[in-house]
Design a protein around this motif. Structure first.
Motif, PDB file in Angstrom:
ATOM      1  N   VAL A  17       0.852  -1.190   0.000  1.00 36.65           N
ATOM      2  CA  VAL A  17       0.000   0.000   0.000  1.00 36.65           C
ATOM      3  C   VAL A  17       0.887   1.241   0.000  1.00 36.65           C
ATOM      4  O   VAL A  17       2.087   1.160   0.286  1.00 36.65           O
ATOM      5  N   PRO A  18       0.330   2.418  -0.319  1.00 40.56           N
ATOM      6  CA  PRO A  18       1.145   3.639  -0.292  1.00 40.56           C
ATOM      7  C   PRO A  18       1.692   3.933   1.109  1.00 40.56           C
ATOM      8  O   PRO A  18       1.021   3.683   2.109  1.00 40.56           O
ATOM      9  N   ASP A  19       2.893   4.468   1.155  1.00 39.81           N
ATOM     10  CA  ASP A  19       3.449   4.903   2.438  1.00 39.81           C
ATOM     11  C   ASP A  19       2.602   6.040   3.009  1.00 39.81           C
ATOM     12  O   ASP A  19       2.076   6.879   2.258  1.00 39.81           O
ATOM     13  N   PRO A  20       2.469   6.117   4.328  1.00 39.70           N
ATOM     14  CA  PRO A  20       1.740   7.249   4.913  1.00 39.70           C
ATOM     15  C   PRO A  20       2.509   8.546   4.733  1.00 39.70           C
ATOM     16  O   PRO A  20       3.738   8.551   4.618  1.00 39.70           O
ATOM     17  N   GLU A  21       1.773   9.653   4.711  1.00 42.07           N
ATOM     18  CA  GLU A  21       2.369  10.976   4.574  1.00 42.07           C
ATOM     19  C   GLU A  21       1.842  11.897   5.667  1.00 42.07           C
ATOM     20  O   GLU A  21       0.765  11.667   6.230  1.00 42.07           O
ATOM     21  N   ILE A  22       2.600  12.940   5.963  1.00 41.94           N
ATOM     22  CA  ILE A  22       2.128  13.988   6.866  1.00 41.94           C
ATOM     23  C   ILE A  22       0.970  14.704   6.189  1.00 41.94           C
ATOM     24  O   ILE A  22       1.130  15.293   5.117  1.00 41.94           O
ATOM     25  N   ILE A  65       9.570   3.959  15.905  1.00 43.23           N
ATOM     26  CA  ILE A  65      10.533   5.058  15.877  1.00 43.23           C
ATOM     27  C   ILE A  65       9.999   6.190  15.002  1.00 43.23           C
ATOM     28  O   ILE A  65       9.555   5.951  13.868  1.00 43.23           O
ATOM     29  N   VAL A  66      10.046   7.408  15.504  1.00 44.97           N
ATOM     30  CA  VAL A  66       9.582   8.563  14.740  1.00 44.97           C
ATOM     31  C   VAL A  66      10.532   8.814  13.567  1.00 44.97           C
ATOM     32  O   VAL A  66      11.753   8.934  13.761  1.00 44.97           O
ATOM     33  N   VAL A  67       9.964   8.892  12.361  1.00 47.07           N
ATOM     34  CA  VAL A  67      10.793   9.125  11.170  1.00 47.07           C
ATOM     35  C   VAL A  67      10.432  10.432  10.462  1.00 47.07           C
ATOM     36  O   VAL A  67      11.237  10.940   9.675  1.00 47.07           O
ATOM     37  N   GLU A  68       9.251  10.985  10.704  1.00 45.92           N
ATOM     38  CA  GLU A  68       8.873  12.295  10.161  1.00 45.92           C
ATOM     39  C   GLU A  68       8.061  13.037  11.210  1.00 45.92           C
ATOM     40  O   GLU A  68       7.283  12.416  11.964  1.00 45.92           O
ATOM     41  N   ALA A 140       1.547  -2.666  10.223  1.00 49.57           N
ATOM     42  CA  ALA A 140       2.125  -2.150   8.980  1.00 49.57           C
ATOM     43  C   ALA A 140       3.564  -1.747   9.247  1.00 49.57           C
ATOM     44  O   ALA A 140       4.014  -1.697  10.392  1.00 49.57           O
ATOM     45  N   GLU A 141       4.270  -1.444   8.178  1.00 47.51           N
ATOM     46  CA  GLU A 141       5.662  -1.013   8.344  1.00 47.51           C
ATOM     47  C   GLU A 141       5.759   0.423   8.840  1.00 47.51           C
ATOM     48  O   GLU A 141       6.724   0.775   9.546  1.00 47.51           O
ATOM     49  N   TYR A 142       4.794   1.258   8.480  1.00 49.85           N
ATOM     50  CA  TYR A 142       4.785   2.660   8.898  1.00 49.85           C
ATOM     51  C   TYR A 142       3.363   3.063   9.274  1.00 49.85           C
ATOM     52  O   TYR A 142       2.384   2.460   8.827  1.00 49.85           O
ATOM     53  N   LEU A 143       3.258   4.113  10.085  1.00 49.25           N
ATOM     54  CA  LEU A 143       1.953   4.573  10.560  1.00 49.25           C
ATOM     55  C   LEU A 143       1.958   6.086  10.706  1.00 49.25           C
ATOM     56  O   LEU A 143       2.893   6.656  11.295  1.00 49.25           O
ATOM     57  N   ARG A 144       0.912   6.725  10.182  1.00 47.30           N
ATOM     58  CA  ARG A 144       0.696   8.153  10.460  1.00 47.30           C
ATOM     59  C   ARG A 144      -0.056   8.284  11.773  1.00 47.30           C
ATOM     60  O   ARG A 144      -1.075   7.621  11.993  1.00 47.30           O
ATOM     61  N   VAL A 145       0.429   9.152  12.657  1.00 49.99           N
ATOM     62  CA  VAL A 145      -0.172   9.367  13.971  1.00 49.99           C
ATOM     63  C   VAL A 145      -0.663  10.807  14.060  1.00 49.99           C
ATOM     64  O   VAL A 145       0.138  11.741  14.205  1.00 49.99           O
TER      65      VAL A 145
END
Length: 417
Positions: A17-22, A65-68, A140-145
């Motif tokens: 799926v698409p990576d999450p974005e800010i 881990i926070v990446v953005e 998932a590998e990444y998550l928008r919070v």
């Protein structure tokens, strides 16, 4: 990125799926390092939760881990290690100001759907249906919070993920269940359901001063965990008449506090009401099987308290409301106000008062989640709690499962004096 997506009853898949974005300056993006499969995820897996859509990313027990970092976020920087609560709260509305975070008025884009079903809309939740916001979840590998300054808690120690990841849901949920029960020193507390939330409700009951804890289930591994790590007296509902035994064990009075940590999919083997519940659910005439709720109402002592952390979805049938009223029972329930508990419960972990990792039985890579869902649902291979580790190396996969034994895992809390 890869993520676990819902595609229908009994059908979860690892999709790209698409990576999450800010999307908002108050957002952060985390790289997920651990994420649990929750008992309430099984309600999705079993097709009981309305307003799910194929492709929804599920999971609501993540850390990473926070990446953005969004431009208005004040509490976090890239590289911070955080646990993310499953409840999404704004921190500013009427309810958040009262620390009733799961009732947040502003974070649920599915509010109109929720109002039809519930009268008012609760907060948005990660990984859980259209009426609860359809926020992409944490398996998932990444998550928008969203609302990052209100949600996650920073982990500044070197505690391993498995000791802190359950701050996202099941540890605070079990703790709030015990708090809602209004336990007084010396009380007898009965806990229906020895899954992960039930295990933490048992642990927390002692923290609030319970004199006895009685745990009810039918799965041997769960009952053994409750006995060894929860120091509970255990009852197997396949072997004993639970109501009669509870009355007998309490000198005819009934437990002072009852906790329903089962919810919508109670089994109730052999009882007529449970058979009817299952038949109605199979014919889509009912969403929930409230056998445990009925049993708890009937068993609880007069003027006692019933606490319900177990998830219910729709309308319930044949609830003995006359017994509830005439016995003068207090009922408290609700989704967990997780943010309220993060700091004090993390302190308990850091002080060694509890090691939440005692519930973990299976560790898997992201790709192993579909099989793990089925194993968890069928309660096979001693499966009580699954932790997904997206970064787990492929060579570790074959040795991801472990077997529960009292020798392998230290007691979760120290014996009471």
């Amino acid at each position: 990125m890869k993520a676990i997506c819902w595609h229908g009853t009994g059908d979860v898949r690892v999709d790209t799926v698409p990576d999450p974005e800010i999307l908002d300056p108050k957002d952060i993006i985390i790289q997920v390092t651990a994420s649990g499969i929750c008992g309430s995820d099984l309600h999705l897996y079993d097709g009981l939760m309305p307003t799910m859509e194929a492709g929804d990313i599920i999971g609501h027990e993540p850390m990473g881990i926070v990446v953005e970092v969004g431009s208005e976020v004040k509490k976090f920087r890239k590289g911070d290690r955080v646990v993310v609560p499953f409840v999404i709260a704004c921190g500013c509305c009427f309810f958040c100001q009262k620390q009733l975070y799961s009732a947040c008025d502003t974070t649920n884009p599915g509010a109109d759907l929720a109002k039809v079903a519930m009268g008012q809309a609760p907060a948005g939740l990660f990984g859980y249906s259209g009426m609860l916001g359809r926020y992409p979840g944490g398996q998932a590998e990444y998550l928008r919070v969203p609302h990052a300054d209100v949600g996650p808690i920073k982990i500044e120690s070197d505690l391993p993920d498995e000791k802190v990841v359950f701050l996202s849901d099941i540890y605070p949920t079990g703790y709030m269940a015990a708090e809602n029960a209004g336990i007084e020193p010396g009380d007898t507390v009965a806990v229906w359901g020895c899954g992960p939330v039930g295990q933490f409700a048992i642990q927390s009951a002692w923290m609030f001063g319970a004199g006895r804890v009685i745990a009810i289930d039918r799965v041997p591994e769960r009952l053994e965990m409750a006995r060894v790590h929860g120091r509970a007296e255990v009852l197997n509902f396949e072997d004993e008449k639970i109501h009669d035994r509870l009355i007998e064990m309490t000198g005819g009075r009934g437990p002072d506090r009852c906790i329903d940590a089962v919810g919508a999919e109670a089994h109730g083997t052999g009882s007529l009401d449970a058979v009817v519940d299952r038949a109605k659910q199979a014919m889509h005439l009912s969403m929930d099987r409230p056998h445990v709720l009925r049993q708890a109402i009937m068993a609880c002592r007069k003027a006692g308290t019933l606490s319900i952390p177990g998830v219910y979805i729709g309308l319930l049938d044949k609830i003995p409301f006359g017994a509830l009223v005439n016995k003068g029972l207090t009922v408290r329930t609700g989704q967990t106000h997780v943010q309220r508990y993060l700091a004090p419960l993390l302190e308990k972990v850091e002080n060694g008062e509890i090691d939440p990792s005692f519930v973990v039985t299976h560790r898997i890579p992201l790709e192993g989640a579909p099989d793990a869902y089925e194993k968890f649902r069928k309660k096979e291979d001693g499966c009580i709690k699954v932790v997904i580790k997206p970064g787990m190396a492929s060579e570790q996969r074959s040795s991801g499962d472990i077997t529960i034994s009292s020798e392998m895992i230290p007691p979760a809390i120290a014996p009471l004096a």
